[in-house]
Scaffold this motif. Structure first.
Motif, mmCIF file in Angstrom:
data_model
loop_
_atom_site.group_PDB
_atom_site.id
_atom_site.type_symbol
_atom_site.label_atom_id
_atom_site.label_comp_id
_atom_site.label_asym_id
_atom_site.label_seq_id
_atom_site.Cartn_x
_atom_site.Cartn_y
_atom_site.Cartn_z
ATOM 1 N N GLY A 1 0.803 -1.208 0.000
ATOM 2 C CA GLY A 1 0.000 0.000 0.000
ATOM 3 C C GLY A 1 0.839 1.262 0.000
ATOM 4 O O GLY A 1 2.064 1.231 0.071
ATOM 5 N N THR A 2 0.152 2.402 -0.084
ATOM 6 C CA THR A 2 0.770 3.723 -0.019
ATOM 7 C C THR A 2 0.402 4.370 1.307
ATOM 8 O O THR A 2 -0.759 4.317 1.728
ATOM 9 C CB THR A 2 0.285 4.606 -1.186
ATOM 10 N N PHE A 3 1.387 4.996 1.950
ATOM 11 C CA PHE A 3 1.170 5.565 3.271
ATOM 12 C C PHE A 3 1.465 7.066 3.252
ATOM 13 O O PHE A 3 2.509 7.493 2.753
ATOM 14 C CB PHE A 3 2.037 4.844 4.307
ATOM 15 N N THR A 4 0.528 7.836 3.752
ATOM 16 C CA THR A 4 0.650 9.284 3.748
ATOM 17 C C THR A 4 0.995 9.789 5.151
ATOM 18 O O THR A 4 0.556 9.222 6.154
ATOM 19 C CB THR A 4 -0.656 9.950 3.281
ATOM 20 N N PHE A 5 1.774 10.861 5.185
ATOM 21 C CA PHE A 5 2.164 11.479 6.444
ATOM 22 C C PHE A 5 1.955 12.985 6.359
ATOM 23 O O PHE A 5 2.313 13.613 5.360
ATOM 24 C CB PHE A 5 3.642 11.215 6.755
ATOM 25 N N LYS A 6 1.394 13.531 7.416
ATOM 26 C CA LYS A 6 1.362 14.975 7.617
ATOM 27 C C LYS A 6 1.854 15.237 9.032
ATOM 28 O O LYS A 6 1.222 14.834 10.002
ATOM 29 C CB LYS A 6 -0.045 15.547 7.432
ATOM 30 N N VAL A 7 3.014 15.892 9.121
ATOM 31 C CA VAL A 7 3.646 16.158 10.412
ATOM 32 C C VAL A 7 3.617 17.666 10.653
ATOM 33 O O VAL A 7 4.194 18.432 9.862
ATOM 34 C CB VAL A 7 5.100 15.640 10.439
ATOM 35 N N ASP A 8 2.969 18.078 11.705
ATOM 36 C CA ASP A 8 2.816 19.506 12.031
ATOM 37 C C ASP A 8 3.499 19.827 13.344
ATOM 38 O O ASP A 8 3.362 19.089 14.340
ATOM 39 C CB ASP A 8 1.335 19.865 12.167
ATOM 40 N N TYR A 9 4.207 20.962 13.356
ATOM 41 C CA TYR A 9 4.736 21.494 14.605
ATOM 42 C C TYR A 9 4.960 22.991 14.440
ATOM 43 O O TYR A 9 5.738 23.429 13.583
ATOM 44 C CB TYR A 9 6.042 20.811 15.000
ATOM 45 N N ARG A 10 4.248 23.770 15.211
ATOM 46 C CA ARG A 10 4.339 25.224 15.157
ATOM 47 C C ARG A 10 4.139 25.717 13.728
ATOM 48 O O ARG A 10 3.083 25.516 13.141
ATOM 49 C CB ARG A 10 5.660 25.701 15.773
ATOM 50 N N ASN A 11 5.185 26.345 13.148
ATOM 51 C CA ASN A 11 5.028 26.883 11.791
ATOM 52 C C ASN A 11 5.618 25.966 10.730
ATOM 53 O O ASN A 11 5.931 26.404 9.626
ATOM 54 C CB ASN A 11 5.677 28.270 11.693
ATOM 55 N N LEU A 12 5.759 24.662 11.056
ATOM 56 C CA LEU A 12 6.329 23.686 10.122
ATOM 57 C C LEU A 12 5.302 22.617 9.783
ATOM 58 O O LEU A 12 4.590 22.119 10.668
ATOM 59 C CB LEU A 12 7.553 22.999 10.729
ATOM 60 N N THR A 13 5.231 22.252 8.513
ATOM 61 C CA THR A 13 4.407 21.121 8.090
ATOM 62 C C THR A 13 5.182 20.287 7.076
ATOM 63 O O THR A 13 5.720 20.819 6.100
ATOM 64 C CB THR A 13 3.090 21.578 7.440
ATOM 65 N N PHE A 14 5.241 18.987 7.321
ATOM 66 C CA PHE A 14 5.831 18.037 6.366
ATOM 67 C C PHE A 14 4.698 17.208 5.773
ATOM 68 O O PHE A 14 3.940 16.562 6.508
ATOM 69 C CB PHE A 14 6.834 17.114 7.064
ATOM 70 N N ASN A 15 4.601 17.198 4.454
ATOM 71 C CA ASN A 15 3.627 16.367 3.742
ATOM 72 C C ASN A 15 4.374 15.430 2.807
ATOM 73 O O ASN A 15 5.161 15.890 1.971
ATOM 74 C CB ASN A 15 2.661 17.218 2.917
#
Length: 338
Positions: free
Chosen positions: A3-17
């Protein structure tokens, strides 16, 4: 695991997609591009008392490996199942044969932060990423950018075509590019050695064909070779594999083929197939007609019949479809990848 796995990581003014599509993903790039920040945020999100404000939204179970002086990597990872496992930089054991066997058998997905190719793992050229960042006015948005994307220009007046494959793929392309000189490098690991032997040859415009699904650990060497040898014009074509080409062209077909080709990650169990190349080989061997059964060793003439060559021609990049009828364009770039 598949499968395909998605990530959204948020911290303060940072976002990783980002998405993890295959079982092996390589994350590389210069310092201060976000790699270490991402790993640290993921690791802290797993602590009992995680840093306030970290949010990880994902459809995967995940783990971050950090060196533990009390336990070996084998002890730490032995009970990790059906997970995306992230590795920070400078874990030298990832370059060992023992670790490569663990990757193949574990059934996990792996994300490695490493500047050096991992020679013992068969990973795709498409799953090598750097981190890019843009600012949307409120946050810094970090995303994975494919390192080895297609180059927009191509010189297709080739003196020589070199295939990674020495068996079925080489046999087919020798027939398909019948008006060109076609030779085999006899394996992915031997591409650079083979190109070195051409230093004094008359071949200056060279097409290299390799199985992109498992060529990731060699692509940097090949690209760097092309840039270091300015007397050569090297183009690289990286289909998933020759078997993928046969399936894409519908030379071999079956009911669920379209769905599989549209979304391979949903069908490829990584415990069974450490690379997509092996899965496509399995499909071709399973579904090829008994009258002209596909084998890697000796290609039945059926596969390079005029009818099937025409089918495969339609799946090639347009610059290669009439390779023997083109003229040299002096304005094209030195090295192309597509």
């Amino acid at each position: 695991m598949k499968g395909t796995f998605t990530f959204k990581v948020d911290y303060r003014n940072l976002t990783f997609n980002f998405k993890i599509i295959r079982n092996i993903t390589i994350l590389q790039g210069d310092s201060a591009t976000g790699k270490t920040t991402l790993i640290n945020l993921l690791a802290q999100s797993l602590l009992p008392k995680k840093r306030h404000g970290i949010s990880v939204i994902t459809n995967a179970k995940y783990y971050v490996y950090t060196e533990n002086s009390d336990r070996s990597w084998k002890e730490t990872l032995e009970n990790k199942k059906e997970m995306v496992i992230f590795f920070e930089e400078n874990n030298t054991f990832i370059h060992t044969h023992e670790f490569a066997r663990y990757v193949a058998d574990s059934g996990n997905y792996f994300v490695f932060i490493t500047r050096d190719p991992i020679k013992d793992l068969p990973y795709s050229t498409k799953e090598i990423y750097s981190i890019g960042c843009h600012y949307n006015g409120f946050k810094h948005i970090y995303e994975f950018n494919e390192v080895y994307k297609n180059f927009p220009y191509l010189d297709n007046n080739f003196d020589l075509i070199i295939t990674e494959d020495s068996k079925s793929g080489f046999q087919f392309f020798s027939k398909f590019f019948c008006n060109s000189k076609v030779e085999s490098a006899n394996g992915a690991s031997k591409f650079i050695t083979y190109l070195d032997t051409l230093s004094n040859s008359d071949a200056h415009n060279i097409l290299c064909i390799a199985d992109g699904a498992a060529f990731g650990c060699y692509i940097r060497d090949l690209v760097e070779f092309s840039m270091d040898n300015l007397d050569k014009r090297i183009t690289i074509w990286l289909p998933e594999s020759f078997e993928w080409v046969l399936l894409k062209a519908r030379v071999i077909s079956f009911d669920s083929l379209t769905q599989i080709l549209n979304n391979p990650s949903e069908y490829i169990e990584c415990r069974d197939y450490v690379s997509w190349e092996r899965f496509f080989t399995y499909l071709v061997e399973k579904y090829s007609d008994e009258k002209w059964k596909y084998t890697k060793g000796e290609l039945d003439p059926y596969y390079y019949s005029e009818k099937n060559k025409e089918k495969i021609k339609g799946t090639l990049p347009k610059e290669l479809q009439n390779i023997n009828n083109t003229t040299k364009d002096s304005e094209t770039k030195k090295m192309s990848l597509f």
